[in-house]
Write a protein that holds these residues in place. Structure first.
Motif, PDB file in Angstrom:
ATOM      1  N   PHE A 155      58.432  39.005  33.208  1.00  0.00           N
ATOM      2  CA  PHE A 155      57.451  38.631  34.231  1.00  0.00           C
ATOM      3  C   PHE A 155      56.104  39.320  33.947  1.00  0.00           C
ATOM      4  O   PHE A 155      55.039  38.689  34.017  1.00  0.00           O
ATOM      5  CB  PHE A 155      57.992  39.012  35.608  1.00  0.00           C
ATOM      6  N   LEU A 156      56.140  40.610  33.613  1.00  0.00           N
ATOM      7  CA  LEU A 156      54.904  41.330  33.296  1.00  0.00           C
ATOM      8  C   LEU A 156      54.216  40.742  32.078  1.00  0.00           C
ATOM      9  O   LEU A 156      52.994  40.564  32.060  1.00  0.00           O
ATOM     10  CB  LEU A 156      55.210  42.812  33.050  1.00  0.00           C
ATOM     11  N   ILE A 157      55.006  40.426  31.051  1.00  0.00           N
ATOM     12  CA  ILE A 157      54.438  39.866  29.823  1.00  0.00           C
ATOM     13  C   ILE A 157      53.841  38.491  30.099  1.00  0.00           C
ATOM     14  O   ILE A 157      52.735  38.165  29.644  1.00  0.00           O
ATOM     15  CB  ILE A 157      55.528  39.784  28.739  1.00  0.00           C
ATOM     16  N   ARG A 158      54.566  37.677  30.848  1.00  0.00           N
ATOM     17  CA  ARG A 158      54.121  36.307  31.125  1.00  0.00           C
ATOM     18  C   ARG A 158      52.795  36.285  31.880  1.00  0.00           C
ATOM     19  O   ARG A 158      51.944  35.427  31.630  1.00  0.00           O
ATOM     20  CB  ARG A 158      55.214  35.587  31.926  1.00  0.00           C
ATOM     21  N   HIS A 159      52.617  37.217  32.785  1.00  0.00           N
ATOM     22  CA  HIS A 159      51.394  37.247  33.604  1.00  0.00           C
ATOM     23  C   HIS A 159      50.339  38.206  33.049  1.00  0.00           C
ATOM     24  O   HIS A 159      49.262  38.342  33.643  1.00  0.00           O
ATOM     25  CB  HIS A 159      51.742  37.633  35.041  1.00  0.00           C
ATOM     26  N   GLY A 160      50.631  38.848  31.927  1.00  0.00           N
ATOM     27  CA  GLY A 160      49.654  39.747  31.322  1.00  0.00           C
ATOM     28  C   GLY A 160      49.283  40.924  32.195  1.00  0.00           C
ATOM     29  O   GLY A 160      48.141  41.398  32.160  1.00  0.00           O
ATOM     30  N   LEU A 161      50.232  41.417  32.978  1.00  0.00           N
ATOM     31  CA  LEU A 161      49.950  42.509  33.903  1.00  0.00           C
ATOM     32  C   LEU A 161      50.116  43.853  33.203  1.00  0.00           C
ATOM     33  O   LEU A 161      51.189  44.189  32.708  1.00  0.00           O
ATOM     34  CB  LEU A 161      50.883  42.418  35.114  1.00  0.00           C
ATOM     35  N   ARG A 162      49.042  44.622  33.166  1.00  0.00           N
ATOM     36  CA  ARG A 162      49.027  45.930  32.537  1.00  0.00           C
ATOM     37  C   ARG A 162      48.199  46.886  33.394  1.00  0.00           C
ATOM     38  O   ARG A 162      47.449  46.466  34.275  1.00  0.00           O
ATOM     39  CB  ARG A 162      48.413  45.856  31.131  1.00  0.00           C
ATOM     40  N   PHE A 163      48.336  48.161  33.097  1.00  0.00           N
ATOM     41  CA  PHE A 163      47.546  49.173  33.788  1.00  0.00           C
ATOM     42  C   PHE A 163      46.176  49.286  33.129  1.00  0.00           C
ATOM     43  O   PHE A 163      46.043  49.154  31.913  1.00  0.00           O
ATOM     44  CB  PHE A 163      48.253  50.528  33.749  1.00  0.00           C
ATOM     45  N   ARG A 164      45.171  49.561  33.945  1.00  0.00           N
ATOM     46  CA  ARG A 164      43.832  49.807  33.435  1.00  0.00           C
ATOM     47  C   ARG A 164      43.576  51.308  33.404  1.00  0.00           C
ATOM     48  O   ARG A 164      44.176  52.068  34.162  1.00  0.00           O
ATOM     49  CB  ARG A 164      42.797  49.104  34.311  1.00  0.00           C
ATOM     50  N   PRO A 165      42.684  51.771  32.537  1.00  0.00           N
ATOM     51  CA  PRO A 165      42.409  53.211  32.455  1.00  0.00           C
ATOM     52  C   PRO A 165      41.711  53.717  33.714  1.00  0.00           C
ATOM     53  O   PRO A 165      41.102  52.957  34.462  1.00  0.00           O
ATOM     54  CB  PRO A 165      41.500  53.321  31.228  1.00  0.00           C
ATOM     55  N   GLY A 166      41.804  55.025  33.910  1.00  0.00           N
ATOM     56  CA  GLY A 166      41.122  55.649  35.031  1.00  0.00           C
ATOM     57  C   GLY A 166      42.067  56.042  36.156  1.00  0.00           C
ATOM     58  O   GLY A 166      43.240  55.693  36.163  1.00  0.00           O
ATOM     59  N   TRP A 167      41.522  56.797  37.099  1.00  0.00           N
ATOM     60  CA  TRP A 167      42.290  57.185  38.282  1.00  0.00           C
ATOM     61  C   TRP A 167      42.484  55.966  39.188  1.00  0.00           C
ATOM     62  O   TRP A 167      41.750  54.992  39.109  1.00  0.00           O
ATOM     63  CB  TRP A 167      41.558  58.280  39.028  1.00  0.00           C
ATOM     64  N   TYR A 168      43.503  56.010  40.031  1.00  0.00           N
ATOM     65  CA  TYR A 168      43.879  54.935  40.956  1.00  0.00           C
ATOM     66  C   TYR A 168      44.268  53.670  40.188  1.00  0.00           C
ATOM     67  O   TYR A 168      44.015  52.553  40.626  1.00  0.00           O
ATOM     68  CB  TYR A 168      42.753  54.665  41.959  1.00  0.00           C
ATOM     69  N   GLU A 169      44.895  53.870  39.042  1.00  0.00           N
ATOM     70  CA  GLU A 169      45.308  52.738  38.203  1.00  0.00           C
ATOM     71  C   GLU A 169      46.371  51.878  38.875  1.00  0.00           C
ATOM     72  O   GLU A 169      46.534  50.708  38.525  1.00  0.00           O
ATOM     73  CB  GLU A 169      45.822  53.259  36.851  1.00  0.00           C
ATOM     74  N   ASP A 170      47.082  52.429  39.872  1.00  0.00           N
ATOM     75  CA  ASP A 170      48.097  51.644  40.588  1.00  0.00           C
ATOM     76  C   ASP A 170      47.473  50.472  41.343  1.00  0.00           C
ATOM     77  O   ASP A 170      48.111  49.427  41.519  1.00  0.00           O
ATOM     78  CB  ASP A 170      48.847  52.521  41.591  1.00  0.00           C
ATOM     79  N   ALA A 180      51.690  37.852  42.297  1.00  0.00           N
ATOM     80  CA  ALA A 180      52.121  36.903  41.270  1.00  0.00           C
ATOM     81  C   ALA A 180      53.610  36.607  41.318  1.00  0.00           C
ATOM     82  O   ALA A 180      54.067  35.603  40.760  1.00  0.00           O
ATOM     83  CB  ALA A 180      51.762  37.442  39.878  1.00  0.00           C
ATOM     84  N   ALA A 181      54.391  37.448  41.985  1.00  0.00           N
ATOM     85  CA  ALA A 181      55.847  37.315  41.959  1.00  0.00           C
ATOM     86  C   ALA A 181      56.333  36.116  42.769  1.00  0.00           C
ATOM     87  O   ALA A 181      55.808  35.822  43.843  1.00  0.00           O
ATOM     88  CB  ALA A 181      56.487  38.585  42.490  1.00  0.00           C
ATOM     89  N   ASP A 182      57.338  35.438  42.239  1.00  0.00           N
ATOM     90  CA  ASP A 182      58.011  34.358  42.977  1.00  0.00           C
ATOM     91  C   ASP A 182      59.203  34.885  43.762  1.00  0.00           C
ATOM     92  O   ASP A 182      59.528  34.371  44.827  1.00  0.00           O
ATOM     93  CB  ASP A 182      58.485  33.261  42.005  1.00  0.00           C
TER      94      ASP A 182
END
Length: 337
Positions: A155-170, A180-182
């Protein structure tokens, strides 16, 4: 598991993941530890521990990119981003594996306890939401962290979901995961112990880097552009965003007093930048943000903190009075068997 400057906590975390697992369950669990160029003995501890897949980064990249590096090496069907200064209560991995087998969700949310350095333990204010139906609207109200959601890797790969750099990355990861989740599921069980107030932790550090939260929220809104997000969810997300930033602004452990006015001004600018159609401020704090009224916000904050200090002082005085009060004779008791 991103690892950086947590030598005193790392073994506890690792032990908690595998404790109590059957041989069959242990074979289903892969632990990927990312040594984010830790300056202490964490790298050596990982090498000596055994049973881990270890990445030693040559330079420190930060929490988000370190998680991405671990994700790239993971082979499991699901991924759980556990922070290396926290730990799991007994039976957590077994309970999560059972829940994943039962429902095969895109995302499984779990409950946690907040454990303070002075020993205090309390539930999160949003924990009660996990006891109800796992709707998207309801689960968006659960604390937005990476470690309280176990996510299907495809699911993460399919939607290209990754963390971005920096604080508050969540912020720019955990919300899109739910949007995005079904298939969303919730496990109403404490499966994580979140350490509060550790020296060196972001949430216990006064720094100008807390301003990076605005960058992460801008990324979140950029992600939502062009996606079919329900207008009611946009309003809910906006409300959660402003309330979160106000918590950061008012937190003595995060925000230096000299930075608070500037931070509030940026909250107001973000409000104007991303206010969704149909949104109406329902609280006084929200109206102060809308009008960029920092003086009144500061006045109300000072009054609130003074009230809290008086209440805590009264509680301490009451506690001391009870401790020194003369003992009274105790009435006899009986047990009826």
């Amino acid at each position: 598991m991103p690892v950086y400057a947590v030598e005193d906590y790392l073994t506890t975390c690792l032990d908690s993941i595998t404790a109590g697992l059957t041989a069959e369950e242990r074979a289903q669990v892969e632990i990927v530890a990312v040594d984010d160029a830790s300056p202490d003995g964490c790298g050596a501890l990982l090498d000596a521990y055994g049973g881990l897949k270890i990445l030693h980064l040559t330079k420190n990249v930060g929490l988000g990119p370190a998680r991405n590096a671990g994700l790239a090496e993971a082979t499991g069907e699901y991924v759980w981003f556990v922070d290396s200064d926290d730990w799991l209560p007994a039976g957590s991995v077994s309970a999560v594996l059972a829940a994943l087998r039962a429902g095969r969700p895109d995302v499984l949310l779990i409950d946690h306890l907040r454990v303070h350095e002075d020993g205090r333990v309390r539930a999160d204010a949003s924990s009660h939401l996990l006891a109800g139906e796992a709707t998207r609207e309801r689960m968006l109200g659960v604390q937005h962290t990476a470690w309280n959601r176990i996510i299907n890797r495809d699911f993460l790969i399919r939607h290209g979901l990754r963390f971005r750099p920096g604080w508050y990355e969540d912020v720019s990861f955990s919300h899109p995961v739910l949007l995005a989740a079904d298939r969303i599921a919730a496990l109403d069980r404490v499966c994580y112990h979140y350490r509060i107030g550790r020296p060196g932790a972001i949430t216990a550090t006064r720094s100008h880097r807390h301003f990076e939260a605005f960058f992460q929220y801008d990324l979140l809104h950029a992600w939502m552009i062009g996606r079919d997000v329900d207008p009611a969810l946009k309003i809910q997300m906006f409300t959660l965003m402003i309330n979160h930033l106000l918590v950061v602004a008012g937190n003595e452990h995060r925000m230096h007093p000299n930075h608070r006015r500037q931070f509030f001004r940026q909250i107001s600018a973000l409000y104007r930048r991303h206010r969704p159609a149909g949104f109406q401020p329902q609280s006084l704090r929200m109206r102060l943000v809308q009008t960029n009224n920092y003086p009144l916000y500061a006045l109300l904050r000072a009054g609130y903190r003074a009230t809290v200090r008086r209440r805590r002082k009264a509680e301490r005085t009451s506690s001391v009075s009870r401790d020194v009060a003369p003992a009274t004779p105790r009435a006899p008791t009986a047990s009826i068997l």
